[in-house]
Design a protein around this motif. Sequence first.
Motif, short mmCIF file in Angstrom:
data_model
loop_
_atom_site.label_atom_id
_atom_site.label_comp_id
_atom_site.label_asym_id
_atom_site.label_seq_id
_atom_site.Cartn_x
_atom_site.Cartn_y
_atom_site.Cartn_z
N GLU A 122 0.81 -1.22 0.00
CA GLU A 122 0.00 0.00 0.00
C GLU A 122 0.84 1.27 0.00
OE1 GLU A 122 -2.40 -0.53 3.44
OE2 GLU A 122 -3.77 -1.95 2.49
N LEU A 123 1.98 1.25 0.71
CA LEU A 123 2.76 2.46 0.91
C LEU A 123 3.92 2.63 -0.06
CD1 LEU A 123 2.97 2.62 4.82
CD2 LEU A 123 1.33 3.73 3.30
N ALA A 124 4.48 1.53 -0.54
CA ALA A 124 5.72 1.63 -1.33
C ALA A 124 5.53 1.40 -2.82
CB ALA A 124 6.75 0.63 -0.79
N VAL A 125 4.47 0.68 -3.20
CA VAL A 125 4.30 0.31 -4.61
C VAL A 125 3.13 1.13 -5.17
CG1 VAL A 125 3.92 -1.58 -6.22
CG2 VAL A 125 5.16 -1.99 -4.09
N PHE A 126 3.46 2.24 -5.81
CA PHE A 126 2.44 3.19 -6.21
C PHE A 126 1.82 2.82 -7.55
CE2 PHE A 126 5.54 5.63 -3.67
CZ PHE A 126 4.72 5.88 -2.57
N PRO A 127 0.49 3.00 -7.70
CA PRO A 127 -0.18 2.66 -8.96
C PRO A 127 0.41 3.36 -10.17
CG PRO A 127 -1.78 3.02 -7.22
CD PRO A 127 -0.45 3.41 -6.66
N ALA A 128 0.91 4.59 -9.98
CA ALA A 128 1.47 5.33 -11.11
C ALA A 128 2.74 4.68 -11.64
CB ALA A 128 1.75 6.77 -10.69
N ASP A 129 3.41 3.86 -10.83
CA ASP A 129 4.69 3.29 -11.22
C ASP A 129 4.56 1.95 -11.94
OD1 ASP A 129 5.98 5.44 -10.02
OD2 ASP A 129 6.10 4.43 -8.07
N TYR A 130 3.57 1.13 -11.55
CA TYR A 130 3.51 -0.23 -12.08
C TYR A 130 2.10 -0.64 -12.45
CZ TYR A 130 8.25 -0.45 -10.34
OH TYR A 130 9.57 -0.19 -10.13
N GLN A 131 1.99 -1.37 -13.57
CA GLN A 131 0.71 -1.89 -14.03
C GLN A 131 0.49 -3.33 -13.59
OE1 GLN A 131 0.70 -1.44 -18.27
NE2 GLN A 131 0.85 0.79 -18.22
N ASP A 132 1.60 -4.07 -13.39
CA ASP A 132 1.51 -5.49 -13.06
C ASP A 132 2.42 -5.81 -11.88
OD1 ASP A 132 -0.08 -6.38 -15.49
OD2 ASP A 132 1.68 -5.52 -16.46
N LEU A 133 1.90 -6.57 -10.92
CA LEU A 133 2.66 -6.98 -9.74
C LEU A 133 2.65 -8.51 -9.64
CD1 LEU A 133 1.22 -4.51 -7.05
CD2 LEU A 133 3.19 -4.14 -8.58
N ILE A 134 3.80 -9.07 -9.32
CA ILE A 134 3.94 -10.50 -9.09
C ILE A 134 4.55 -10.71 -7.71
CG2 ILE A 134 4.97 -12.65 -9.91
CD1 ILE A 134 3.11 -11.41 -11.97
N LEU A 135 4.00 -11.63 -6.92
CA LEU A 135 4.55 -11.96 -5.61
C LEU A 135 5.35 -13.26 -5.70
CD1 LEU A 135 1.48 -11.24 -3.28
CD2 LEU A 135 3.34 -9.70 -3.93
N ILE A 136 6.54 -13.25 -5.10
CA ILE A 136 7.42 -14.42 -5.08
C ILE A 136 7.90 -14.61 -3.65
CG2 ILE A 136 9.56 -15.43 -5.96
CD1 ILE A 136 9.19 -13.49 -8.41
N GLY A 137 7.73 -15.81 -3.10
CA GLY A 137 8.12 -16.03 -1.71
C GLY A 137 8.86 -17.33 -1.51
N PHE A 138 9.91 -17.27 -0.69
CA PHE A 138 10.71 -18.43 -0.37
C PHE A 138 10.45 -18.88 1.07
CE2 PHE A 138 13.09 -16.40 -3.77
CZ PHE A 138 13.51 -17.47 -4.54
N SER A 139 10.14 -20.16 1.26
CA SER A 139 10.03 -20.75 2.59
C SER A 139 9.06 -19.93 3.46
CB SER A 139 11.42 -20.87 3.22
OG SER A 139 11.40 -21.66 4.38
N MET A 140 9.53 -19.33 4.55
CA MET A 140 8.65 -18.53 5.39
C MET A 140 8.02 -17.38 4.61
SD MET A 140 9.48 -16.19 8.68
CE MET A 140 9.88 -14.87 7.54
N GLY A 141 8.79 -16.77 3.72
CA GLY A 141 8.23 -15.72 2.87
C GLY A 141 7.14 -16.24 1.96
N GLY A 142 7.23 -17.50 1.57
CA GLY A 142 6.17 -18.14 0.81
C GLY A 142 4.94 -18.37 1.66
N ASN A 143 5.14 -18.73 2.92
CA ASN A 143 4.01 -18.91 3.84
C ASN A 143 3.26 -17.60 4.02
OD1 ASN A 143 2.66 -20.74 5.95
ND2 ASN A 143 3.19 -18.93 7.17
#
Length: 320
Positions: A122-143
């Motif tokens: 919400e705070l760091a990834v501004f709509p004006a900057d990016y049209q597409d977002l992908i989430l990638i998580g490893f281990s605990m970050g994947g959880n």
Amino acid sequence: MPLISSTYKRPAFLANKHLETIYPALFRPDAQLVTQTERLELPDGDFLDLDWYRQGSSKLMIVSHGLEGSSKSTYARWMAKRLIAEGYDVLIWNFRGCSDTPNRLLRFYHSGDSQDLRTMLELAVFPADYQDLILIGFSMGGNITLKYLGEQENILDARLRCAVTFSVPCDLASGAAHLAKWESMVYMNRFMRSLKKKVREKATRYPALDPKPLEGIRTFDAFDEMYTAPLHGFKNAQDYWHVNSSLFYIQQIKLPTILITAQNDPFLTQACYPVEEARKMQDFFLEISKHGGHCGFSQFNNTGFYWSEDRCVEFIQQYL
């Protein structure tokens, strides 16, 4: 029935699950990336440190690292390098207390801290900057990633296209018990050294935090009971594990999402392989390779990239 047959084949000299897990962590060289670091101030007075790799793309890959990892972790930086090679922008975010600077508050991070992922988006990834977002998580970050997607259901950021996760301990309770066994103590001891160091540092700034019990703590069971659960508002370790296990959120995921994991992962129990959940779903894909270890998936070729990095790109390009 989104169960996918895996094409991964391990190198011959990595002959068991422990070698497959340890070799990349200790012997893979650094990815040699130039980082732009940003400190994101949070509404509660704390902060998150973010590592950006920008090249003017309208597509942003957001990488979440594993337990006691960071944006400097080898697996995270090599994934960033692979994604950069495809022309994407990349953001690797550090959980609270995982960058070079201890976080400010008494609390730190935990294995299901999806609220910080939500706040960061919400705070760091501004709509004006990016049209597409992908989430990638490893281990605990994947959880955390899977839990976040299951919690959100129909209120996801409209720019999210898909998610890729690796080696996820979907059931935290059984994973904690498994890592407490003798055969897993090499991993447990490494986690405990790092976590105890953070508690001791925090105790110098917060006298109410007692570091003395650390001397007798050897496993997640005791550490989470004494520190993680009370510091983050849970009744006890069992309550913390149950509330934060992504296994209980997967069936609510509506975004195309894949969990790539190895059958011989030394961190995981059978409960961490959500086969039945995947069989019932349209948008959640489960790919279980025979080998790969924990966040391993090594391969050797002229590119320097591992199979997991190539597989990640292959999956996300279906949805961009």
